[in-house]
Design a protein around this motif. Structure first.
Motif, PDB file in Angstrom:
ATOM      1  N   THR A 274       1.145  -1.081   0.071  1.00 58.86           N
ATOM      2  CA  THR A 274       0.102  -0.071   0.351  1.00 58.86           C
ATOM      3  C   THR A 274       0.896   1.261   0.186  1.00 58.86           C
ATOM      4  O   THR A 274       0.183   2.270  -0.927  1.00 58.86           O
ATOM      5  N   THR A 275       1.853   1.541   0.906  1.00 60.72           N
ATOM      6  CA  THR A 275       2.734   2.651   0.710  1.00 60.72           C
ATOM      7  C   THR A 275       3.477   2.167  -0.645  1.00 60.72           C
ATOM      8  O   THR A 275       3.903   3.563  -1.056  1.00 60.72           O
ATOM      9  N   LEU A 276       3.995   1.414  -1.646  1.00 64.04           N
ATOM     10  CA  LEU A 276       3.955   1.417  -2.586  1.00 64.04           C
ATOM     11  C   LEU A 276       3.678   1.677  -3.261  1.00 64.04           C
ATOM     12  O   LEU A 276       3.392   3.291  -4.584  1.00 64.04           O
ATOM     13  N   PHE A 277       2.444   1.401  -3.965  1.00 65.38           N
ATOM     14  CA  PHE A 277       1.274   2.411  -4.829  1.00 65.38           C
ATOM     15  C   PHE A 277       0.702   3.394  -3.827  1.00 65.38           C
ATOM     16  O   PHE A 277       0.638   3.932  -5.791  1.00 65.38           O
ATOM     17  N   SER A 278       0.735   4.048  -3.440  1.00 64.97           N
ATOM     18  CA  SER A 278       0.226   5.619  -3.205  1.00 64.97           C
ATOM     19  C   SER A 278       1.522   6.103  -3.303  1.00 64.97           C
ATOM     20  O   SER A 278       1.305   7.409  -4.228  1.00 64.97           O
ATOM     21  N   TYR A 279       2.871   6.378  -3.525  1.00 62.56           N
ATOM     22  CA  TYR A 279       3.902   6.652  -4.536  1.00 62.56           C
ATOM     23  C   TYR A 279       3.546   6.649  -5.545  1.00 62.56           C
ATOM     24  O   TYR A 279       4.343   7.676  -6.112  1.00 62.56           O
ATOM     25  N   LEU A 280       3.810   5.606  -6.046  1.00 60.92           N
ATOM     26  CA  LEU A 280       3.475   5.695  -7.330  1.00 60.92           C
ATOM     27  C   LEU A 280       2.346   6.442  -7.962  1.00 60.92           C
ATOM     28  O   LEU A 280       2.483   6.491  -8.647  1.00 60.92           O
ATOM     29  N   GLU A 281       1.186   6.407  -7.526  1.00 64.01           N
ATOM     30  CA  GLU A 281      -0.123   7.086  -8.242  1.00 64.01           C
ATOM     31  C   GLU A 281       0.150   8.413  -7.476  1.00 64.01           C
ATOM     32  O   GLU A 281      -0.898   9.086  -8.231  1.00 64.01           O
ATOM     33  N   GLN A 282       0.976   8.667  -6.896  1.00 67.86           N
ATOM     34  CA  GLN A 282       1.281  10.185  -6.846  1.00 67.86           C
ATOM     35  C   GLN A 282       1.933  11.374  -8.245  1.00 67.86           C
ATOM     36  O   GLN A 282       2.687  10.446  -9.616  1.00 67.86           O
ATOM     37  N   ALA A 283       0.473  12.572  -8.509  1.00 66.80           N
ATOM     38  CA  ALA A 283       0.878  12.915 -10.416  1.00 66.80           C
ATOM     39  C   ALA A 283       1.957  13.253 -10.728  1.00 66.80           C
ATOM     40  O   ALA A 283       1.970  12.237 -11.872  1.00 66.80           O
ATOM     41  N   ASN A 284       3.038  13.453 -10.017  1.00 62.58           N
ATOM     42  CA  ASN A 284       4.168  13.585 -10.977  1.00 62.58           C
ATOM     43  C   ASN A 284       4.973  12.087 -11.095  1.00 62.58           C
ATOM     44  O   ASN A 284       5.637  11.943 -11.582  1.00 62.58           O
ATOM     45  N   ILE A 285       4.934  11.409 -10.256  1.00 61.28           N
ATOM     46  CA  ILE A 285       5.400   9.915 -10.358  1.00 61.28           C
ATOM     47  C   ILE A 285       5.247   8.907 -11.162  1.00 61.28           C
ATOM     48  O   ILE A 285       5.562   7.873 -12.040  1.00 61.28           O
ATOM     49  N   LYS A 286       3.216   9.206 -11.492  1.00 60.51           N
ATOM     50  CA  LYS A 286       3.333   8.856 -11.959  1.00 60.51           C
ATOM     51  C   LYS A 286       3.142   9.197 -13.686  1.00 60.51           C
ATOM     52  O   LYS A 286       3.340   7.845 -14.644  1.00 60.51           O
ATOM     53  N   SER A 287       3.584  10.277 -13.855  1.00 59.45           N
ATOM     54  CA  SER A 287       4.345  10.842 -15.279  1.00 59.45           C
ATOM     55  C   SER A 287       4.783  10.535 -15.520  1.00 59.45           C
ATOM     56  O   SER A 287       4.823   9.905 -16.630  1.00 59.45           O
ATOM     57  N   GLN A 288       5.822  10.336 -14.585  1.00 60.66           N
ATOM     58  CA  GLN A 288       7.298   9.912 -14.813  1.00 60.66           C
ATOM     59  C   GLN A 288       6.776   8.163 -15.208  1.00 60.66           C
ATOM     60  O   GLN A 288       7.884   7.811 -16.004  1.00 60.66           O
TER      61      GLN A 288
END
Length: 522
Positions: A274-288
């Motif tokens: 859940t922690t890793l998924f929440s980080y990857l779902e951030q807008a700037n991370i998702k664009s990367q």
């Protein structure tokens, strides 16, 4: 088998009070089977009510408490909206698809504070009852023409709703209702089964769906790991690991990753999913992630018993509860499989493609296992032959060692008289030898068996001789040839006889001349 499905949201929320079901009610406070058309708030539901179309009065916590990705791995719970007293269809019918164990094809929403979905999902949920009201009006009581033709129009709208396509005209003052395959009246719906995820949140498994072929992903796996490490901030204490790579239809690939964090004292642990998924779902991370080809990211975490029970007890939106109950009864393995809805032919085709893909993978694995078994069988045959060879070699060596021991014992005992135990041993050996040589004992029986075997082999050889038929012309030629041979032999015999007579005459002449010479000399 993890299968991707697209299905309407699972509408479910808590109720504040129970009231008797009121059937098909428009605008009443108590919502029954099709309750609450046009109402602004819904404060009570009857036990076991199925459909509720009222706009949500207020939003509470998510189905599983918050927006953390639990259970099936979808980021916003199982429902499409929460309101006090909404079950069954709920709000936001078909606004999102379910993702998770094998992928229900959702696009995970960003984490929001307090509601089951995000603000966007709540807005869709508020607009949903109006759409359902339009659909029901178009199916039951259109007022477009104001005469008996409206009944024909209603039947046409019903046909479109059953098919899941088209527009339903019902009023001159309102726009037509759109019928899609996600509408609750669509008949092209079925229920399949998918595997229940068994990974825990502590395992930290996150699924990334890449728009690349499996061969390309495997070839660039190290580059993918380095890119993900950069996205995580190039932290030296974090290590990105790939748990598995699997091909998906439409030239997509599923990559399962987990991140290990090493502490300064030398210990290491996995980052929770859940922690890793929440980080990857951030807008700037998702664009990367999109730049490196990641189309979707989901988690695979197991459901708690309470969550699984709640999921099974409530039929998904748009699925008949009777069909849902029958699907639970027909579940071939309730411990490992869970029923999931399939809506429309596209979902059926997608499931078929995934099953074909999995069948190919299974066939490839079976071929590899078959080749391994063949190789092992060859190795086994070689090993058995070597064992037999080593046994013969051991027997030969044993005999040689025995001969050496005998010679050594003879040399050691040379010059000594025969001892008592040796005499007893000699007597025993003579007794055994006489028993073996007795006509009625082992040696005689063996000789008898050998003679019988020879006779059987001889009779078998005689019986196995094949008989040939000679052609009449060939037989005449053979007779003629034999006759000529016979004549030749007769002529040869006559010549030999003549020669013998000549020899006798010569001998007789020689003997006569000898006598005459003897007389002259005398």
């Amino acid at each position: 088998l993890f299968v991707a499905l697209t299905a309407p949201g699972f509408g479910a929320a808590t109720t504040t009070a129970a009231a008797p079901a009121t059937g098909f009610s428009f605008g009443s406070a108590n919502t029954g089977t099709f309750g609450g058309f046009g109402t602004t708030t819904t404060t009570a539901t009857a036990p076991g009510s199925t459909f509720s179309f009222a706009a949500p009065a207020n939003t509470t916590g998510g189905l599983f408490g918050n927006t953390q990705n639990k259970g099936f791995g979808f980021s916003s719970g199982l429902g499409t909206g929460t309101a006090s007293g909404t079950t069954g269809f709920g709000t936001g019918l078909g606004t999102t698809g379910l993702g998770g164990f094998g992928g229900f094809n959702i696009q995970p929403t960003q984490q929001q504070q307090g509601g089951l979905f995000s603000q966007q999902a709540q807005q869709l949920g508020q607009a949903q009852p109006t759409q359902l009201y339009q659909q029901v009006t178009a199916l039951s009581a259109p007022t477009l023409l104001g005469d008996e033709r409206d009944s024909i129009l209603a039947k046409w709208n019903q046909l479109q709703a059953y098919w899941g396509t088209g527009k339903g005209y019902y009023s001159n003052n309102n726009p037509p209702a759109d019928f899609t395959q996600e509408n609750p009246f669509c008949r092209f719906k079925a229920v399949g089964y998918s595997c229940v995820p068994v990974s825990k949140d502590e395992d930290g498994l996150v699924v990334l769906v890449l728009v690349k072929k499996e061969a390309d992903v495997r070839a660039q796996q190290q580059q993918l790991v380095e890119s993900l490490h950069k996205i995580l901030g190039s932290n030296q204490t974090l290590t990105v690991n790939v748990d598995g790579v699997k091909a998906l239809p439409n030239d997509q690939t599923e990559v399962i990753i987990y991140v290990v964090e090493r502490s300064p004292n030398g210990t290491s642990k996995r980052i929770p999913a859940t922690t890793l998924f929440s980080y990857l779902e951030q807008a700037n991370i998702k664009s990367q992630l999109t730049q490196i080809g990641v189309a979707m990211s989901v988690t695979r975490t197991e459901l708690s018993p309470a969550q699984l029970k709640h999921l099974l007890q409530n039929a998904p939106a748009g699925v008949d509860p009777i069909i849902w109950e029958q699907a639970k009864v027909d579940n071939p393995d309730p411990e490992k499989l869970i029923p999931v809805p399939m809506v429309g032919f596209k979902e059926l085709l997608r499931r078929l493609q995934i099953q074909e893909q999995m069948t190919k993978q299974h066939q490839t694995r079976v071929d590899i296992i078959s080749s391994d078994i063949s190789e092992l069988q060859k190795n086994q045959a070689t090993t058995v032959a070597k064992i037999a060879q080593y046994k013969r070699k051991l027997m030969d060596l044993s005999h040689r060692v025995l001969q050496v021991l005998i010679k050594q014992e003879i040399q050691r005992k040379s010059g000594y008289a025969i001892q008592v135990d040796e005499e007893h041993l000699r007597v025993q050996l003579d007794t055994i030898q006489s028993e073996l040589n007795a006509p009625t004992q082992f040696k005689g029986r063996l000789n008898e068996l050998m003679s019988q075997i020879r006779m059987q082999n001889h009779f078998g050889a005689v019986r196995s001789e094949e008989r040939y038929n000679v052609d009449a012309d060939l037989l005449r030629e053979i007779k003629q040839h034999l006759k000529q041979q016979q004549e030749g032999l007769s002529h040869l015999i006559s010549v030999i006889k003549d020669d013998l007579e000549d020899i006798k005459l010569i001998e007789h002449g020689l003997s006569d001349s000898g006598h005459m010479r003897g007389g002259i000399l005398s």
